[in-house]
Design a protein around this motif. Structure first.
Motif, short mmCIF file in Angstrom:
data_model
loop_
_atom_site.label_atom_id
_atom_site.label_comp_id
_atom_site.label_asym_id
_atom_site.label_seq_id
_atom_site.Cartn_x
_atom_site.Cartn_y
_atom_site.Cartn_z
N PRO A 1 9.28 6.37 6.77
CA PRO A 1 7.81 6.34 6.70
C PRO A 1 7.18 6.06 8.07
O PRO A 1 7.72 5.29 8.88
CB PRO A 1 7.53 5.20 5.72
CG PRO A 1 8.78 5.05 4.93
CD PRO A 1 9.89 5.39 5.87
N ALA A 2 6.04 6.67 8.29
CA ALA A 2 5.33 6.45 9.55
C ALA A 2 4.99 4.98 9.73
O ALA A 2 4.95 4.46 10.86
CB ALA A 2 4.06 7.31 9.58
N ASP A 3 4.75 4.28 8.61
CA ASP A 3 4.39 2.86 8.69
C ASP A 3 5.54 2.02 9.27
O ASP A 3 5.30 1.03 9.95
CB ASP A 3 4.01 2.34 7.30
CG ASP A 3 3.47 0.93 7.34
OD1 ASP A 3 2.68 0.62 8.24
OD2 ASP A 3 3.86 0.12 6.48
N VAL A 4 6.78 2.44 8.99
CA VAL A 4 7.94 1.72 9.55
C VAL A 4 7.91 1.81 11.07
O VAL A 4 8.07 0.80 11.78
CB VAL A 4 9.25 2.31 8.99
CG1 VAL A 4 10.45 1.81 9.80
CG2 VAL A 4 9.41 1.96 7.52
N VAL B 1 13.02 -15.81 6.69
CA VAL B 1 13.01 -14.39 7.04
C VAL B 1 11.57 -13.87 6.98
O VAL B 1 10.87 -14.10 5.99
CB VAL B 1 13.91 -13.59 6.08
CG1 VAL B 1 13.77 -12.10 6.30
CG2 VAL B 1 15.36 -14.02 6.27
N PRO B 2 11.11 -13.18 8.01
CA PRO B 2 9.73 -12.67 8.00
C PRO B 2 9.46 -11.73 6.83
O PRO B 2 10.35 -10.99 6.39
CB PRO B 2 9.63 -11.92 9.34
CG PRO B 2 10.74 -12.44 10.18
CD PRO B 2 11.83 -12.83 9.24
N GLU B 3 8.22 -11.75 6.33
CA GLU B 3 7.84 -10.81 5.28
C GLU B 3 7.93 -9.37 5.80
O GLU B 3 8.22 -8.45 5.05
CB GLU B 3 6.42 -11.10 4.80
CG GLU B 3 6.29 -12.40 4.01
CD GLU B 3 4.90 -12.60 3.47
OE1 GLU B 3 4.08 -11.65 3.57
OE2 GLU B 3 4.62 -13.69 2.96
N ASN B 4 7.65 -9.21 7.07
CA ASN B 4 7.72 -7.89 7.69
C ASN B 4 9.20 -7.60 8.01
O ASN B 4 9.65 -7.76 9.14
CB ASN B 4 6.87 -7.85 8.97
CG ASN B 4 6.59 -6.46 9.46
OD1 ASN B 4 6.78 -5.48 8.72
ND2 ASN B 4 6.16 -6.34 10.70
N HIS B 5 9.94 -7.19 6.98
CA HIS B 5 11.40 -7.07 7.06
C HIS B 5 11.81 -5.64 6.72
O HIS B 5 11.59 -5.17 5.60
CB HIS B 5 12.06 -8.07 6.10
CG HIS B 5 13.55 -7.99 6.05
ND1 HIS B 5 14.28 -8.60 5.05
CD2 HIS B 5 14.47 -7.38 6.85
CE1 HIS B 5 15.57 -8.38 5.25
NE2 HIS B 5 15.71 -7.62 6.33
N THR C 1 12.73 -7.46 1.14
CA THR C 1 12.49 -6.53 2.22
C THR C 1 11.19 -5.77 1.96
O THR C 1 10.87 -5.46 0.81
CB THR C 1 13.64 -5.51 2.36
OG1 THR C 1 13.76 -4.77 1.15
CG2 THR C 1 14.94 -6.21 2.65
N LEU C 2 10.46 -5.50 3.03
CA LEU C 2 9.27 -4.67 2.91
C LEU C 2 9.67 -3.21 2.75
O LEU C 2 9.12 -2.48 1.92
CB LEU C 2 8.37 -4.86 4.14
CG LEU C 2 7.02 -4.16 4.11
CD1 LEU C 2 6.17 -4.69 2.95
CD2 LEU C 2 6.29 -4.36 5.44
N TYR C 3 10.62 -2.78 3.58
CA TYR C 3 11.18 -1.44 3.48
C TYR C 3 12.70 -1.54 3.54
O TYR C 3 13.24 -2.20 4.44
CB TYR C 3 10.72 -0.55 4.64
CG TYR C 3 9.27 -0.13 4.58
CD1 TYR C 3 8.86 0.92 3.77
CD2 TYR C 3 8.32 -0.79 5.36
CE1 TYR C 3 7.53 1.31 3.72
CE2 TYR C 3 6.99 -0.40 5.32
CZ TYR C 3 6.60 0.64 4.51
OH TYR C 3 5.29 1.02 4.46
N THR C 4 13.38 -0.90 2.61
CA THR C 4 14.82 -0.72 2.73
C THR C 4 15.09 0.75 2.98
O THR C 4 14.74 1.60 2.15
CB THR C 4 15.56 -1.18 1.46
OG1 THR C 4 15.49 -2.61 1.38
CG2 THR C 4 17.04 -0.79 1.53
N LEU D 1 11.49 -8.37 11.39
CA LEU D 1 12.95 -8.44 11.34
C LEU D 1 13.48 -7.07 10.93
O LEU D 1 13.06 -6.52 9.91
CB LEU D 1 13.43 -9.49 10.34
CG LEU D 1 14.95 -9.52 10.08
CD1 LEU D 1 15.71 -9.89 11.34
CD2 LEU D 1 15.30 -10.46 8.94
N ILE D 2 14.40 -6.54 11.73
CA ILE D 2 15.13 -5.33 11.36
C ILE D 2 16.58 -5.75 11.13
O ILE D 2 17.27 -6.17 12.06
CB ILE D 2 15.07 -4.25 12.46
CG1 ILE D 2 13.62 -3.91 12.80
CG2 ILE D 2 15.85 -3.00 12.03
CD1 ILE D 2 13.48 -2.95 13.98
N SER D 3 17.03 -5.69 9.89
CA SER D 3 18.42 -6.03 9.58
C SER D 3 19.20 -4.73 9.36
O SER D 3 18.73 -3.84 8.65
CB SER D 3 18.50 -6.94 8.35
OG SER D 3 17.92 -6.31 7.21
#
Length: 572
Positions: free
Chosen positions: A212-215, A309-313, A329-332, A290-292
Motif C-alpha cells: 500500500p502507498a500508505d506503507v 512496540v509502536p502502534e505504527n508497526h 501490527t498496523l500492516y502485515t 517499527l518495521i519487523s
C-alpha cells in the motif's frame, strides 16, 4: 530367542536380488537426492539397515554417524541452519526415535527444516500390543508431539509421493521438523521403479506485491524508525535488501537472537541482540515506526511481550499466522522478506528521505551504551569476547549452548558479520551445543566453528566428541567450568536462599578431551585464554580450551527475569 527370530524375519526375505531390484529404501534415497540432500546424520539399526544399505550402494550421500539419536538430530538441525539446506536424520524405531524427541523439540522451536526418517514395527504388528522388538505404544502420536508433522507409510508403492509430501512439509513456511515412519517390512520390499512427474499448471510466476502507498508514506515520514530483524531475513537471503533499506532510512536496528548476522553487527546503526536493555526499551517508547522482518517476538526477548512496540508497526513475514500473533501490527506484509524488501526499496528509490541527524547519533550512542553497560557487569569476560573477535576469522560460526557465558555475553558481544554464522538453543535445552557444532562444521567445512559451553550441559552429549574425531570436524570447544549448573545455582539461591542438585562432580576435562582425540588445555586467566585460543585456531584438529571459572572470576545472575549478570572476582 524372539528378538533373533524377529530380526531374521526382517533381514532375510529380500537378501537375494536385493542389489539388483528397486526397493522402498532405494526410492527414499532417490527422493533425498532429488531434494538436494548431500549428507544424512544418524545411527544404523536393524530397523533402518535397508535404508543405510541403499545409501551405500548409491554412493552420493555422506553418512555421519552420531553416538546417540539426540545428538544426531542436533547435528542435522545445525547442518540445516548453517547451510540453508534440508537436514536429514535417520534413527531406529521406538526407543531410538524417542531418544531423538528432545532434540526434535529444539528443531521445532527453531523452525528448522529437518526430515527425520525412522523405522516402525512390521506393518501387521503396529497397534497390536504384541511387543514387537522396539515397538512403542503409539510412535506416530509421540512424533506428532515434537514435530511440525509426522506421517506413517501405509502402502509401499506410494513411497515416492509420501516422501515428497514430507519433504515439502518440512520446507514450507512455517518450516520445521517432519518425521516419516517406514515399517521395517516395507523398507526392503521390491517396488516398480517408475516415475512420478509433477506437472505445474501454466501460469505467470512473476511475484506480485501489493504494498500500500500508505506503507511507503509512513516509512518516508518516520523520524525515529526502528527495524527489528529476525531469522526470516536470513532464511529468505534478504540481508542485502535489509542493508539497502537501513542505509536509505537510517533506522536503529535491533535483532532477535536468531536474527544475529542478518545485518553485519559492526554496522554503526546495528544495536544488535540487546532488546531487553533499558536503552532499547526507551528507544522503542519514543519510536514513531517499527518495521519487523521475519521476527517471532519470543517471550524471552520481549520481557514476556511487554516491550512498548509502536502502534505504527509494519510487519513483514512469510507466515500468515504471524499476523497479530504476539504484537499488534498496523500492516502485515505477508510475503517472502527478500521480495517484500526489494519492493519497498524500489518504491523508496524515487522518494526523498531526510533522516534526523540527532536521531542517528542517538542510535549510535545507544549501540555503544548497551555494550558498555554489559562490559561493566562481566569483568574480564569482556576481554575474553574481544580476544575471540580479534583472533577468530570474520566468518567464524559461533554456537552457544545454554550456559552463563553464552547467554550473558557470547550472544551479544561477539559480533556476527554474515547470515547463518550464529546458532543457539532456541528451546533452551542444555547440552545440545556440541553435536550442533559438529553438524555446523560438516555443513561449513571451510569455516571455523566455535562452541561456548558450560560443564554441566557439556556432559549431556559429551560422547559426541568422538564423532567429531571420526568425522574430521575440527571444532573449537570453549568449556567454561564452574563445577555445576551455574544458572540454576543462582536461580535457586535467588528464589529460596539455598540450592540443591546443582553442584557437580566433573571429570578432568583436559584428560577427557585428549582421550577422545581432541587437543586440549586448561586456562586460568585472560592472558592464558588468549594463548589457548591461538593454539586452538592454529590446530587442524578438534580442540578444547577449558576455562577455570573460579580462577578467572564468576558470573552471577542478578535478575533471573532479565538475564542480567554481575561479576564476582575470584576468591582469595
Amino acid at each position: 530367542m524372539n528378538n533373533q527370530t524377529e530380526f531374521t524375519a526382517v533381514a532375510e526375505p529380500n537378501v537375494k536380488g536385493y542389489l539388483t531390484e528397486f526397493t522402498v529404501a532405494d526410492a527414499i534415497v532417490k527422493e533425498l537426492l532429488q531434494a538436494g540432500v548431500e549428507a544424512v546424520f544418524g545411527i544404523v539399526s536393524i530397523h533402518n539397515m535397508p535404508i543405510y544399505d541403499a545409501i551405500l550402494r548409491d554412493g552420493n550421500i555422506r553418512t555421519v554417524t552420531a553416538r546417540g539419536e539426540s545428538g544426531a538430530v542436533n547435528m542435522a538441525d545445525a547442518y540445516a541452519r548453517a547451510t540453508g539446506k534440508l537436514g536429514v536424520v535417520i534413527t531406529s524405531t521406538g526407543t531410538g526415535a524417542g531418544n531423538g524427541a528432545g532434540s526434535l523439540s529444539e528443531t521445532w522451536n527453531s523452525g528448522t527444516p529437518v526430515l527425520h526418517i525412522t523405522g516402525e514395527a512390521d506393518s501387521n504388528y503396529i497397534g497390536t500390543d504384541q511387543r514387537y522388538i522396539h515397538e512403542a505404544k503409539d510412535q506416530l502420536k509421540a512424533m506428532e508431539g515434537v514435530n511440525k508433522a509426522a506421517f506413517l507409510l501405509k502402502r509401499p508403492k506410494q513411497i515416492i509421493p509420501f516422501m515428497r509430501k514430507a519433504i515439502k512439509e518440512a520446507l514450507t513456511v512455517p518450516t520445521g521438523p517432519v518425521t516419516v515412519s517406514i515399517p521395517t517390512n516395507f523398507q526392503a520390499q521390491i517396488i516398480p521403479n517408475n516415475q512420478l512427474i509433477e506437472m505445474e499448471a501454466f501460469q505467470n510466476h512473476e511475484v506480485k506485491l501489493n504494498i500500500p502507498a500508505d506503507v511507503i508514506e509512513r516509512i518516508v515520514l518516520a523520524k525515529r524508525p526502528i527495524i527489528w530483524a529476525g531469522n526470516g531475513v536470513i532464511a529468505s537471503g534478504a540481508s542485502e535488501e535489509l542493508q539497502r533499506l537501513v542505509n536509505k532510512i537510517q533506522p536503529g536496528v535491533v535483532t532477535s537472537e536468531s536474527g544475529k548476522g542478518s545485518i553485519p553487527e559492526n554496522h554503526p546503526l546495528c544495536i544488535g541482540n540487546f532488546t531487553l536493555s533499558p536503552q532499547v526499551e526507551e528507544l522503542l517508547k519514543k519510536s514513531d515506526l517499527l518495521i519487523s522482518v521475519g521476527v517471532r517476538f519470543r517471550g524471552s526477548e520481549t520481557n514476556g511481550w511487554t516491550l512498548p512496540v509502536p502502534e505504527n508497526h509494519i510487519n513483514i513475514d512469510l507466515n500468515p499466522n504471524a499476523f497479530n500473533r504476539n504484537f499488534d501490527t498496523l500492516y502485515t506484509l505477508n510475503g517472502d522478506a527478500k521480495a517484500v524488501l526489494q519492493g519497498i526499496n524500489r518504491l523508496l528509490d524515487n522518494k526523498e528521505i531526510h533522516p534526523d541527524a540527532d536521531y542517528v547519533d542517538e542510535v549510535k550512542s545507544v549501540r555503544q551504551a548497551v555494550r558498555d553497560d554489559l562490559r561493566s557487569q562481566i569483568g574480564p569476560y569482556g576481554e575474553v569476547a574481544d580476544i575471540m573477535r580479534e583472533q577468530l576469522p570474520e566468518n567464524t560460526v559461533l554456537v552457544t549452548d545454554v550456559t552463563i557465558p553464552g547467554y550473558t555475553w557470547g550472544n551479544k558481544l561477539f559480533d556476527i558479520y554474515e547470515p547463518r554464522d550464529y546458532l543457539y538453543m532456541t528451546g533452551g535445552g542444555i547440552g545440545q551445543g556440541l553435536p550442533m557444532a559438529i553438524g555446523a562444521q560438516i555443513g561449513q567445512p571451510e569455516k571455523k566453528v566455535v562452541l561456548i559451553a558450560g560443564d554441566g550441559g557439556f556432559m549431556v552429549n559429551s560422547n559426541e566428541m568422538i564423532s567429531a574425531i571420526q568425522e574430521d570436524a575440527p571444532i573449537i570447544v570453549l568449556l567454561f567450568d564452574d563445577g555445576g549448573y551455574g544458572i540454576l545455582r543462582y536461580y535457586q539461591e535467588a528464589a529460596y536462599g539455598r540450592r540443591i542438585s546443582v553442584d557437580l562432580k566433573n571429570p578432568d576435562f583436559v584428560m577427557l578431551a585428549k582421550s577422545m582425540g581432541f587437543e586440549s588445555e586448561k586456562v586460568r586467566s585472560v592472558d592464558e585464554f588468549k594463548a589457548g585460543l591461538a593454539n586452538a585456531i592454529a590446530s587442524k584438529k578438534p580442540y578444547m580450551v577449558v576455562v577455570d571459572v573460579e580462577a578467572v572470576g564468576v558470573l552471577e545472575y542478578k535478575d533471573s527475569d532479565e538475564y542480567i549478570a554481575t561479576f564476582r572476582p575470584k576468591q582469595g
